[in-house]
Scaffold this motif. Sequence first.
Motif, PDB file in Angstrom:
ATOM      1  N   HIS A  98       1.820   3.269  -2.950  1.00 16.93           N
ATOM      2  CA  HIS A  98       1.380   1.873  -2.983  1.00 16.93           C
ATOM      3  C   HIS A  98       2.471   0.971  -3.539  1.00 16.93           C
ATOM      4  CE1 HIS A  98       0.082   3.311  -7.081  1.00 16.93           C
ATOM      5  NE2 HIS A  98       0.539   2.127  -7.450  1.00 16.93           N
TER       6      HIS A  98
ATOM      7  N   GLU B 270      -1.688  -2.371  -4.389  1.00 16.79           N
ATOM      8  CA  GLU B 270      -2.479  -2.262  -5.616  1.00 16.79           C
ATOM      9  C   GLU B 270      -2.426  -3.621  -6.318  1.00 16.79           C
ATOM     10  OE1 GLU B 270      -0.625  -0.198  -8.945  1.00 16.79           O
ATOM     11  OE2 GLU B 270      -2.565   0.631  -9.531  1.00 16.79           O
TER      12      GLU B 270
ATOM     13  N   HIS C  97       5.661  -3.364  -8.964  1.00 18.69           N
ATOM     14  CA  HIS C  97       6.256  -2.024  -8.942  1.00 18.69           C
ATOM     15  C   HIS C  97       6.029  -1.372  -7.583  1.00 18.69           C
ATOM     16  CE1 HIS C  97       2.060  -1.070 -10.242  1.00 18.69           C
ATOM     17  NE2 HIS C  97       2.227   0.027  -9.536  1.00 18.69           N
TER      18      HIS C  97
ATOM     19  N   CYS D 177       5.273   2.593  -5.984  1.00 18.52           N
ATOM     20  CA  CYS D 177       4.804   3.903  -6.435  1.00 18.52           C
ATOM     21  C   CYS D 177       5.058   4.959  -5.374  1.00 18.52           C
ATOM     22  CB  CYS D 177       3.312   3.849  -6.758  1.00 18.52           C
ATOM     23  SG  CYS D 177       2.655   5.465  -7.233  1.00 18.52           S
TER      24      CYS D 177
ATOM     25  N   GLU E 107       6.939   3.581 -10.203  1.00 13.01           N
ATOM     26  CA  GLU E 107       5.865   4.446 -10.679  1.00 13.01           C
ATOM     27  C   GLU E 107       5.952   5.740  -9.889  1.00 13.01           C
ATOM     28  OE1 GLU E 107       1.975   2.805  -9.945  1.00 13.01           O
ATOM     29  OE2 GLU E 107       0.924   4.476 -10.892  1.00 13.01           O
TER      30      GLU E 107
HETATM   31 CO    CO Z   1       0.627   1.410  -9.412  1.00  9.64          CO
END
Ligand code: CO
Length: 145
Positions: A8, A62, A87, A89, A136
Amino acid sequence: MKLGRLNHIGVATPSIADSVAYYRDTMGATRIGEPFDLPEQGVKVCFVDTPGHDGTEGTQIELIEPLNEESPIHNFIEKNPKGGQHHVCFEVADIHEAVEVMKSRGATVLGEPRIGAHGTPIVFVHPRNTNGVLVELMETPKDHP
Ligand code: CO
């Protein structure tokens, strides 16, 4: 360690409700989860699916909204009042192996692995070692081999 699927993209927002309305009404998103609180991380979270071709699993956005002023997202929203990309991931097969390998390669891994929004262990890597991108790492869910 091997880089896995982009699971994500984390997008900070001052209002999940407003962001959901944008993805639904402007972008035409049809698979939007229910928002839920992650109080131990100080955030409210909502996943928007971006499906892959031919029924394959795509990736997700997200949406993250701060729950309070102590939230790690709070400062980000102060600096970016409309929100923004926060971020990315990536999945890894084994989070503890990934942490050791990343550290041995000079990355600054932030804290110990903990359970993330998908219910599997996650850890963040400081953007100073990742060309400015907060990364992440997330252990691949066991039901998504
Ligand atoms: Co995340």
